[in-house]
Design an enzyme around this catalytic site. Structure first.
Site, mmCIF file in Angstrom:
data_model
loop_
_atom_site.group_PDB
_atom_site.id
_atom_site.type_symbol
_atom_site.label_atom_id
_atom_site.label_comp_id
_atom_site.label_asym_id
_atom_site.label_seq_id
_atom_site.Cartn_x
_atom_site.Cartn_y
_atom_site.Cartn_z
ATOM 1 N N GLU A 133 0.816 -1.222 0.000
ATOM 2 C CA GLU A 133 0.000 0.000 0.000
ATOM 3 C C GLU A 133 0.851 1.273 0.000
ATOM 4 O OE1 GLU A 133 -2.756 -0.644 3.245
ATOM 5 O OE2 GLU A 133 -3.593 -2.419 2.294
ATOM 6 N N ASN B 77 2.350 -4.970 -3.239
ATOM 7 C CA ASN B 77 0.944 -5.335 -3.063
ATOM 8 C C ASN B 77 0.127 -4.063 -2.806
ATOM 9 O OD1 ASN B 77 -1.021 -7.523 -2.533
ATOM 10 N ND2 ASN B 77 -0.976 -6.832 -0.388
ATOM 11 N N HIS C 61 -10.291 -6.210 -2.765
ATOM 12 C CA HIS C 61 -11.391 -6.057 -1.801
ATOM 13 C C HIS C 61 -12.531 -5.373 -2.545
ATOM 14 C CE1 HIS C 61 -9.005 -7.367 1.588
ATOM 15 N NE2 HIS C 61 -8.049 -6.522 1.254
ATOM 16 N N GLU D 25 -5.954 -10.732 -1.768
ATOM 17 C CA GLU D 25 -6.807 -10.523 -0.591
ATOM 18 C C GLU D 25 -8.283 -10.484 -0.980
ATOM 19 O OE1 GLU D 25 -5.502 -7.194 1.842
ATOM 20 O OE2 GLU D 25 -3.387 -7.611 1.450
ATOM 21 N N ASP E 227 -12.045 -10.450 -1.350
ATOM 22 C CA ASP E 227 -13.341 -10.639 -0.678
ATOM 23 C C ASP E 227 -14.337 -9.712 -1.354
ATOM 24 O OD1 ASP E 227 -12.621 -8.180 0.559
ATOM 25 O OD2 ASP E 227 -12.242 -9.113 2.507
#
Ligand code: 9MR
Length: 360
Positions: free
Chosen positions: A172, A213, A249, A277, A279
């Site tokens: 990030e 990432n 996400h 990651e 979801d």
């Protein structure tokens, strides 16, 4: 001799009967086994499909559920061939006070993974968040910070050398507009901290794939453009960057339409790409239409990676809705993962499975 011939006769007499009984048993087993044990065939699990394609299907794992919830661990081990520590390898967890490392939870995950033939993604070495207060508030100079960062990377990557197949080295680092995000590292060391971190991690474990990432980089947008430019520049400088992680996400119905083309441009640089990651959150309560859309979204997101050369795999950020970070962060949202709170496979599971199954 007479005994031998009597024995032989007895066998001859019984053989047809034995064959008939054995045949009946085989037929019964063939007919009933699949119904009795629907999950027994490895090929129909997520990891069975992923293994067949030579990719990883991973889950973020919390130390709490791993050590206290047997249902959680059994789904994890049946369905996933890769794990990521949800929190246990972050700086605040590993080095809560300077020079005193707490490896317990991270070690537990790494040995659990070895016992269940799962790979481990390391997460994460350099991040603006979840820094221990001794580090955040220590008032360190640039040269001190450089040394602290190098020590942390040497120690952590070195400890798990050969046991972690990929590391999220930098997490990030960008703002939404593509500028570099302000952080302890960026503000004191400048963007050069990224190349240094990658070089140090590579020296500590030359076999691990090293990643940058981030989130909201799945679409072609200002943030992913900046990440692309940085990746290209690092490669041109010979910096050991091997992959880009796309956190993914998402909100239901909003998998970006440019995702596959965007991942492909990174892959075209010779880099691995991974969904790290995944979801897909739903406004609560989730309707059956939203659960069906979520299933489609899981399939699409998975195919968006697997359809690109050099996609190394897909990791979901948790196993069951029981432990997801989503409700605590996005008020009114939830149901983001493939399993319900009581470990029933949701339509999302089928979507994910179909995304991994080349014949679906
Ligand atoms: O899921 C993690 C949650 O348990 C932590 O409280 C949170 C702290 O920042 O981090 C969550 O994981 C994040 C990951 O490390 C980086 N990308 C975003 C994830 C969700 O916030």
């Amino acid at each position: 001799m007479p005994h031998a011939s009597a024995t032989h006769r007895r066998h001859s007499l019984f053989r047809p009967l034995l064959l008939a009984v054995a045949g009946a048993l085989v037929a019964t087993a063939t007919l009933t086994l699949p119904h009795l044990t629907p999950d027994a065939s490895a090929a129909t699990t997520l990891r069975g499909y992923a293994d067949g394609r030579g990719v990883k299907i991973g889950a973020a794992v919390g130390d709490g559920p791993l050590t206290s919830d047997g249902s959680y661990a059994s789904v994890l081990d049946r369905e996933f061939n890769s794990v990521t520590a949800e929190n246990a390898m972050k700086w605040d967890a590993l080095e809560p006070s300077r020079g005193n490392y707490n490896w317990a939870a991270a070690d537990r995950l790494v040995s659990h993974a070895a016992a269940h033939h799962q790979g481990v993604r390391g997460h994460t070495l350099v991040w603006y968040s979840q820094l221990p207060s001794w580090l955040k508030n220590g008032g360190f100079s640039a040269s001190q910070l450089n040394t602290i960062l190098k020590n942390h990377i040497d120690t952590t990557v070195g400890r798990y050398k050969g046991k972690i197949y990929a590391w999220d080295v930098v997490n990030e680092a960008f703002n939404e507009d593509g500028s570099m995000r302000g952080s302890l590292w960026q503000d004191k060391l400048g963007t050069g901290y990224i190349a240094n971190a990658l070089r140090w991690a590579h020296a500590a474990d030359p076999a691990a794939k090293l990643y940058i990432n981030d989130y909201n980089t799945e679409a072609d947008n200002a943030k992913s453009d900046a990440l692309y430019a940085l990746a290209k520049q690092l490669l041109a400088q010979g910096v050991p960057l091997h992959g880009i992680g796309f956190q993914s996400h998402f909100t239901v119905g909003q998998v970006p339409s440019s995702m596959k083309a965007n991942l492909k441009r990174f892959s075209d640089l010779g880099l691995e790409v991974s969904v790290t990651e995944l979801d897909i959150r739903i406004p609560m309560p989730a309707s059956s239409a939203e659960l069906a859309q979520q299933s489609t979204d899981y399939k699409t997101a998975t195919e968006n990676c697997l359809g690109v050369p050099r996609c190394a795999g897909v990791t979901v950020w948790g196993v069951s809705d029981r432990y997801s970070w989503v409700p605590g962060t996005f008020s009114g949202y939830g149901a983001a993962l493939p399993y319900t709170e009581s470990y029933a496979a949701k339509p999302a599971y089928t979507g994910l499975s179909n995304g991994l199954n080349p014949n679906a």
